[in-house]
Motif scaffolding. Sequence first.
Motif, PDB file in Angstrom:
ATOM      1  N   PHE A 233      33.261  77.893  22.715  1.00 54.71           N
ATOM      2  CA  PHE A 233      34.712  77.699  22.587  1.00 54.71           C
ATOM      3  C   PHE A 233      35.352  77.916  23.951  1.00 54.71           C
ATOM      4  O   PHE A 233      35.071  78.915  24.626  1.00 54.71           O
ATOM      5  CB  PHE A 233      35.308  78.679  21.582  1.00 54.71           C
ATOM      6  N   VAL A 234      36.182  76.959  24.362  1.00 51.00           N
ATOM      7  CA  VAL A 234      36.880  77.071  25.643  1.00 51.00           C
ATOM      8  C   VAL A 234      38.339  77.450  25.388  1.00 51.00           C
ATOM      9  O   VAL A 234      39.069  76.720  24.715  1.00 51.00           O
ATOM     10  CB  VAL A 234      36.827  75.750  26.427  1.00 51.00           C
ATOM     11  N   CYS A 235      38.762  78.592  25.918  1.00 57.65           N
ATOM     12  CA  CYS A 235      40.147  79.020  25.780  1.00 57.65           C
ATOM     13  C   CYS A 235      41.054  78.050  26.542  1.00 57.65           C
ATOM     14  O   CYS A 235      40.840  77.805  27.738  1.00 57.65           O
ATOM     15  CB  CYS A 235      40.324  80.431  26.327  1.00 57.65           C
ATOM     16  N   PRO A 236      42.054  77.470  25.889  1.00 57.73           N
ATOM     17  CA  PRO A 236      42.915  76.499  26.567  1.00 57.73           C
ATOM     18  C   PRO A 236      43.794  77.115  27.656  1.00 57.73           C
ATOM     19  O   PRO A 236      44.336  76.392  28.491  1.00 57.73           O
ATOM     20  CB  PRO A 236      43.763  75.938  25.424  1.00 57.73           C
ATOM     21  N   THR A 240      38.065  80.453  29.601  1.00 56.66           N
ATOM     22  CA  THR A 240      36.893  81.286  29.328  1.00 56.66           C
ATOM     23  C   THR A 240      36.101  80.686  28.165  1.00 56.66           C
ATOM     24  O   THR A 240      36.675  80.272  27.161  1.00 56.66           O
ATOM     25  CB  THR A 240      37.314  82.723  28.978  1.00 56.66           C
ATOM     26  N   GLU A 241      34.768  80.657  28.275  1.00 54.13           N
ATOM     27  CA  GLU A 241      33.919  80.103  27.222  1.00 54.13           C
ATOM     28  C   GLU A 241      33.301  81.227  26.400  1.00 54.13           C
ATOM     29  O   GLU A 241      32.827  82.228  26.949  1.00 54.13           O
ATOM     30  CB  GLU A 241      32.819  79.227  27.816  1.00 54.13           C
ATOM     31  N   SER A 242      33.311  81.061  25.074  1.00 49.80           N
ATOM     32  CA  SER A 242      32.723  82.052  24.163  1.00 49.80           C
ATOM     33  C   SER A 242      31.901  81.332  23.107  1.00 49.80           C
ATOM     34  O   SER A 242      32.281  80.254  22.646  1.00 49.80           O
ATOM     35  CB  SER A 242      33.818  82.876  23.474  1.00 49.80           C
ATOM     36  N   GLU A 243      30.776  81.942  22.729  1.00 53.39           N
ATOM     37  CA  GLU A 243      29.964  81.363  21.655  1.00 53.39           C
ATOM     38  C   GLU A 243      30.581  81.734  20.320  1.00 53.39           C
ATOM     39  O   GLU A 243      30.837  82.907  20.041  1.00 53.39           O
ATOM     40  CB  GLU A 243      28.524  81.867  21.727  1.00 53.39           C
ATOM     41  N   ILE A 244      30.798  80.727  19.459  1.00 50.54           N
ATOM     42  CA  ILE A 244      31.377  81.001  18.146  1.00 50.54           C
ATOM     43  C   ILE A 244      30.388  80.715  17.020  1.00 50.54           C
ATOM     44  O   ILE A 244      30.592  81.142  15.889  1.00 50.54           O
ATOM     45  CB  ILE A 244      32.669  80.192  17.917  1.00 50.54           C
ATOM     46  N   PHE A 245      29.327  79.982  17.312  1.00 53.27           N
ATOM     47  CA  PHE A 245      28.288  79.719  16.318  1.00 53.27           C
ATOM     48  C   PHE A 245      27.023  80.473  16.714  1.00 53.27           C
ATOM     49  O   PHE A 245      26.645  80.481  17.895  1.00 53.27           O
ATOM     50  CB  PHE A 245      27.954  78.223  16.235  1.00 53.27           C
ATOM     51  N   PRO A 263      31.510  71.766  24.847  1.00 51.68           N
ATOM     52  CA  PRO A 263      32.256  72.892  24.288  1.00 51.68           C
ATOM     53  C   PRO A 263      33.353  72.433  23.339  1.00 51.68           C
ATOM     54  O   PRO A 263      33.772  71.267  23.364  1.00 51.68           O
ATOM     55  CB  PRO A 263      32.859  73.556  25.530  1.00 51.68           C
ATOM     56  N   LEU A 264      33.797  73.341  22.498  1.00 47.56           N
ATOM     57  CA  LEU A 264      34.922  73.090  21.597  1.00 47.56           C
ATOM     58  C   LEU A 264      36.206  73.446  22.333  1.00 47.56           C
ATOM     59  O   LEU A 264      36.375  74.559  22.811  1.00 47.56           O
ATOM     60  CB  LEU A 264      34.768  73.950  20.333  1.00 47.56           C
ATOM     61  N   ASP A 265      37.106  72.485  22.437  1.00 50.44           N
ATOM     62  CA  ASP A 265      38.364  72.678  23.149  1.00 50.44           C
ATOM     63  C   ASP A 265      39.505  72.221  22.241  1.00 50.44           C
ATOM     64  O   ASP A 265      39.519  71.057  21.818  1.00 50.44           O
ATOM     65  CB  ASP A 265      38.358  71.865  24.447  1.00 50.44           C
ATOM     66  N   PRO A 266      40.456  73.095  21.904  1.00 50.57           N
ATOM     67  CA  PRO A 266      41.562  72.697  21.022  1.00 50.57           C
ATOM     68  C   PRO A 266      42.344  71.501  21.549  1.00 50.57           C
ATOM     69  O   PRO A 266      42.897  70.716  20.769  1.00 50.57           O
ATOM     70  CB  PRO A 266      42.444  73.952  20.982  1.00 50.57           C
TER      71      PRO A 266
END
Length: 306
Positions: A233-236, A240-245, A263-266
């Motif tokens: 997950f990339v904070c918009p 910062t990237e974080s693993e969510i799965f 990455p997942l980006d909102p």
Amino acid sequence: MDGPGCPLSGGAGAPGAASACAGCPGQAACQQGTNTGPDAGIAKVKERLGQVKFKVLILSGKGGVGKSTFTSLLGRSLASKFPEKNIGILDIDICGPSQPRVLGASGEQVHNSGSGWSPIFIEDNLSVMSIGFLINSPDDAIIWRGPKKNGLIQQFLTEVDWGQLDFLLIDTPPGTSDEHISLVTSMREANLTGGILITTPQELALLDVRKEATFCRKMKIPILGIVENMSTFVCPKCSTESEIFPRANRKEEVEATLLGSMPLDPRLARCCDTGKDPLIEMKDSPAMISLNSIVNNFLAECKFQP
């Protein structure tokens, strides 16, 4: 006016029946009963798609892993990288067509000519065809059995006038069902390039994508590679990237080339919801940087020569 072989004929109230059958280029064949038989269909697909250089299936073992989003991103990226090349996207997810909305073409109408259905153009060199353009409302449910779905897929493969295409990207439904068998059977003589498998990192998704890989091997579809979507997950705000799965045991992964991870980006989700082009709206984001690497790896697997 519609014949027994027309997949969009379903009597009064059938979603898309009136608008699609009224302009269907296959009406004459339906009425004359000449549009029947798998061999005739295979020959027509081979003829129609014979000039398409690369024909690629985008596959996933389960829904919700970003298959349609990736298909649209791959199409946009190829069209942007190679302005002189023509890219087509065929959306055969009959019950859940996403491409019209993701590509910003909701509400467009398909027209027909003597050479067939005309796809909707997103860019000068990027076009798309979907059942989403044939139904009266995006809220209409497509409540069809397998033969009707397969009939429409056959028409999409034989009646869409793509013109000169370099890449045809086919957005498929999740799983390994009727639509996949119909598609692969119809294209068995059309020199299918191969398939890209889309997954997310957790074991549940990888379990399903392994089934998809088994399907590809049984149907003799070359696996071009795997894309791991939503890898982090990339904070918009701060990027910062974080693993969510939770990540699965890598020893259990599918034996295929990993084209890359996205990455997942909102911001990407918002672009898809509104039909905006992420390559423009968020061109320097980690997601688009990853996409560029994935596309380059995909082109290498295809042995593409610009």
